[in-house]
Motif scaffolding. Structure first.
Motif, mmCIF file in Angstrom:
data_model
loop_
_atom_site.group_PDB
_atom_site.id
_atom_site.type_symbol
_atom_site.label_atom_id
_atom_site.label_comp_id
_atom_site.label_asym_id
_atom_site.label_seq_id
_atom_site.Cartn_x
_atom_site.Cartn_y
_atom_site.Cartn_z
ATOM 1 N N VAL A 106 0.896 -1.243 -0.114
ATOM 2 C CA VAL A 106 -0.044 0.098 -0.125
ATOM 3 C C VAL A 106 0.600 1.261 -0.125
ATOM 4 C CG1 VAL A 106 -1.652 1.360 1.258
ATOM 5 C CG2 VAL A 106 -2.034 -1.024 1.186
ATOM 6 N N LEU A 107 1.842 1.354 0.898
ATOM 7 C CA LEU A 107 2.880 2.385 0.804
ATOM 8 C C LEU A 107 3.427 2.719 -0.376
ATOM 9 C CD1 LEU A 107 4.467 1.969 4.328
ATOM 10 C CD2 LEU A 107 2.555 3.777 3.661
ATOM 11 N N SER A 108 3.465 1.645 -0.994
ATOM 12 C CA SER A 108 4.262 2.026 -2.497
ATOM 13 C C SER A 108 3.552 2.711 -3.503
ATOM 14 C CB SER A 108 4.749 0.498 -3.336
ATOM 15 O OG SER A 108 3.639 -0.046 -3.860
ATOM 16 N N PHE A 109 2.268 3.034 -3.048
ATOM 17 C CA PHE A 109 1.375 3.926 -4.141
ATOM 18 C C PHE A 109 1.196 5.376 -3.420
ATOM 19 C CE2 PHE A 109 0.512 -0.445 -5.175
ATOM 20 C CZ PHE A 109 0.283 -0.242 -6.675
ATOM 21 N N ALA A 110 1.972 5.691 -2.452
ATOM 22 C CA ALA A 110 1.888 7.154 -1.967
ATOM 23 C C ALA A 110 2.305 8.070 -3.013
ATOM 24 C CB ALA A 110 3.005 7.365 -0.925
ATOM 25 N N ALA A 130 -4.759 9.443 -9.014
ATOM 26 C CA ALA A 130 -4.123 8.576 -9.925
ATOM 27 C C ALA A 130 -3.648 7.280 -9.274
ATOM 28 C CB ALA A 130 -3.046 9.134 -10.826
ATOM 29 N N GLU A 131 -2.942 7.643 -8.211
ATOM 30 C CA GLU A 131 -2.436 6.704 -7.106
ATOM 31 C C GLU A 131 -3.667 5.729 -6.488
ATOM 32 O OE1 GLU A 131 0.013 10.259 -7.393
ATOM 33 O OE2 GLU A 131 -2.082 10.063 -6.663
ATOM 34 N N SER A 132 -4.846 6.287 -6.151
ATOM 35 C CA SER A 132 -5.762 5.531 -5.460
ATOM 36 C C SER A 132 -6.323 4.559 -6.611
ATOM 37 C CB SER A 132 -6.898 6.205 -4.823
ATOM 38 O OG SER A 132 -7.727 6.852 -5.701
ATOM 39 N N ALA A 186 -4.497 3.407 -9.245
ATOM 40 C CA ALA A 186 -3.601 2.567 -9.408
ATOM 41 C C ALA A 186 -3.519 1.296 -8.332
ATOM 42 C CB ALA A 186 -2.263 3.129 -9.702
ATOM 43 N N LEU A 187 -3.742 1.839 -7.086
ATOM 44 C CA LEU A 187 -3.709 0.983 -5.941
ATOM 45 C C LEU A 187 -5.158 -0.023 -5.859
ATOM 46 C CD1 LEU A 187 -2.726 -0.075 -3.213
ATOM 47 C CD2 LEU A 187 -4.160 1.734 -2.146
ATOM 48 N N SER A 188 -6.192 0.581 -6.421
ATOM 49 C CA SER A 188 -7.393 -0.307 -6.350
ATOM 50 C C SER A 188 -7.170 -1.524 -7.534
ATOM 51 C CB SER A 188 -8.639 0.490 -7.072
ATOM 52 O OG SER A 188 -9.634 -0.163 -7.310
ATOM 53 N N LYS A 189 -6.560 -0.984 -8.636
ATOM 54 C CA LYS A 189 -6.268 -2.153 -9.586
ATOM 55 C C LYS A 189 -5.311 -3.043 -9.345
ATOM 56 C CE LYS A 189 -7.341 1.065 -13.631
ATOM 57 N NZ LYS A 189 -6.879 1.730 -14.865
ATOM 58 N N ALA A 190 -4.091 -2.619 -8.608
ATOM 59 C CA ALA A 190 -3.173 -3.462 -8.130
ATOM 60 C C ALA A 190 -3.718 -4.641 -7.213
ATOM 61 C CB ALA A 190 -2.019 -2.825 -7.695
ATOM 62 N N LEU A 191 -4.415 -3.948 -6.446
ATOM 63 C CA LEU A 191 -4.996 -4.783 -5.238
ATOM 64 C C LEU A 191 -5.868 -5.966 -5.843
ATOM 65 C CD1 LEU A 191 -5.472 -2.351 -2.373
ATOM 66 C CD2 LEU A 191 -4.129 -4.243 -2.186
ATOM 67 N N LYS A 192 -6.873 -5.548 -6.876
ATOM 68 C CA LYS A 192 -7.826 -6.367 -7.197
ATOM 69 C C LYS A 192 -7.087 -7.562 -8.216
ATOM 70 C CE LYS A 192 -11.590 -3.134 -7.999
ATOM 71 N NZ LYS A 192 -12.472 -2.373 -8.722
ATOM 72 N N LYS A 193 -5.920 -7.178 -8.696
ATOM 73 C CA LYS A 193 -5.230 -7.982 -9.611
ATOM 74 C C LYS A 193 -4.633 -9.020 -8.569
ATOM 75 C CE LYS A 193 -1.291 -8.323 -12.711
ATOM 76 N NZ LYS A 193 -0.288 -7.436 -13.559
ATOM 77 N N ARG A 194 -4.349 -8.948 -7.433
ATOM 78 C CA ARG A 194 -3.814 -10.007 -6.255
ATOM 79 C C ARG A 194 -5.046 -10.316 -5.454
ATOM 80 N NH1 ARG A 194 -0.486 -6.456 -7.779
ATOM 81 N NH2 ARG A 194 1.821 -6.833 -8.172
ATOM 82 N N PRO A 226 -11.500 2.576 -6.407
ATOM 83 C CA PRO A 226 -10.446 3.817 -6.165
ATOM 84 C C PRO A 226 -10.871 4.892 -5.207
ATOM 85 C CG PRO A 226 -11.048 3.314 -8.558
ATOM 86 C CD PRO A 226 -11.817 2.532 -7.595
ATOM 87 N N THR A 227 -12.226 4.960 -4.893
ATOM 88 C CA THR A 227 -12.612 6.031 -3.768
ATOM 89 C C THR A 227 -12.418 5.361 -2.381
ATOM 90 O OG1 THR A 227 -14.244 6.721 -5.339
ATOM 91 C CG2 THR A 227 -14.692 7.309 -2.906
ATOM 92 N N THR A 228 -12.659 4.183 -2.013
ATOM 93 C CA THR A 228 -12.352 3.354 -0.963
ATOM 94 C C THR A 228 -10.817 3.420 -0.694
ATOM 95 O OG1 THR A 228 -14.412 1.980 -1.215
ATOM 96 C CG2 THR A 228 -12.356 1.311 0.189
ATOM 97 N N MET A 229 -10.206 3.307 -1.724
ATOM 98 C CA MET A 229 -8.853 3.432 -1.665
ATOM 99 C C MET A 229 -8.082 4.832 -1.410
ATOM 100 S SD MET A 229 -7.591 0.189 -1.317
ATOM 101 C CE MET A 229 -9.366 0.319 -0.437
#
Length: 191
Positions: free
Chosen positions: A124-128, A146-148, A150-158, A165-168
Motif C-alpha cells: 500500500v505504501l508503494s502507492f504514496a 491516480a494513485e488510488s 492504481a492501488l485499486s487495480k493492483a489490489l484487485k489483480k492480487r 478507487p474511492t475506498t482506496m
C-alpha cells in the motif's frame, strides 16, 4: 468550506463536528500513519464497510469489528468458514452486509498471500503520491487520485475485493499516506 473553529476555539476540518466520536477520530487518528499488517487490514476493512454509510456508524461499531474479526489477524480471518459468516450475519453490533463480510474473508486470504512478496503494508505504501495535495477548503478536495486508481487495480489483480478507487483514496487519507487535513486545520503537518 475551510477549517472551522470548534467550541474549543481550535480550527479543524469542517467534517469533524463538535465533541464526540468524529472529532476524536479527526484529532487523534485520521491522517496519522499506522504500522503493521493488522492495522492496514483493519483500515482497509473498515473503509470497505463504510461504503454507503456514515463514518460515525463504523466508528461506533469499531470495537465489535475488532472483536469479531480477531483484531484483524489475517490468518484468523482467512480461516473463517460458512459457520463464521452465519454468526457474523446475526451479530447486530457490526454492519451485517454479506458482500462486505465475504470481501473481508477474501481480503484476509489475499493479505496472507501477499506476504510472499512485500506484504500489505509495504504494498500500500508503494502507492504514496509523489506530490501530496494541500487543500484549503473542501471544494478543492478529491475523492480519487491516480494513485488510488492504481492501488485499486493492483489490489484487485492480487485477489482483493471491495477496494475501489474511492475506498482506496479514503484508506490513503486515513492511514496518513499523505496529510489529508486542510491547510489551516490544527492537525495539518503533524502527521
Amino acid at each position: 468550506m475551510g477549517p472551522q473553529n470548534g467550541d474549543d476555539g481550535v480550527a479543524r476540518c469542517p467534517w469533524s463536528g463538535g465533541p464526540g466520536v468524529m472529532r476524536d477520530y479527526h484529532d487523534r487518528e485520521w491522517g496519522r500513519p499506522v504500522s503493521g499488517e493488522s492495522a492496514y487490514l483493519e483500515r482497509l476493512t473498515l473503509e470497505a464497510f463504510q461504503s454507503g454509510l456514515s463514518w460515525s456508524t463504523i466508528l461506533n461499531k469499531r470495537e465489535a469489528f475488532r472483536e469479531l474479526f480477531h483484531g484483524f489477524d489475517a490468518e484468523a480471518i482467512a480461516a473463517f468458514g460458512d459457520d463464521d459468516v452465519a454468526r457474523l450475519m446475526q451479530d447486530s453490533r457490526i454492519v451485517r452486509n454479506r458482500m462486505k463480510i465475504d470481501a473481508t474473508l477474501v481480503n484476509a486470504r489475499a493479505t496472507v498471500a501477499l506476504r510472499e512478496q512485500q506484504g500489505l503494508e509495504a504494498f500500500v505504501l508503494s502507492f504514496a503520491p509523489a506530490d501530496p495535495p494541500a487543500w484549503h477548503d473542501t471544494a478543492e478536495m478529491a475523492t480519487t487520485s491516480a494513485e488510488s486508481v492504481a492501488l485499486s487495480k493492483a489490489l484487485k489483480k492480487r485477489g482483493f475485493a471491495f477496494v475501489g478507487p474511492t475506498t482506496m483514496y479514503a484508506l490513503m487519507e486515513a492511514i496518513g499516506i499523505f496529510d489529508p487535513h486542510l491547510v489551516g486545520c490544527f492537525r495539518r503537518g503533524l502527521s
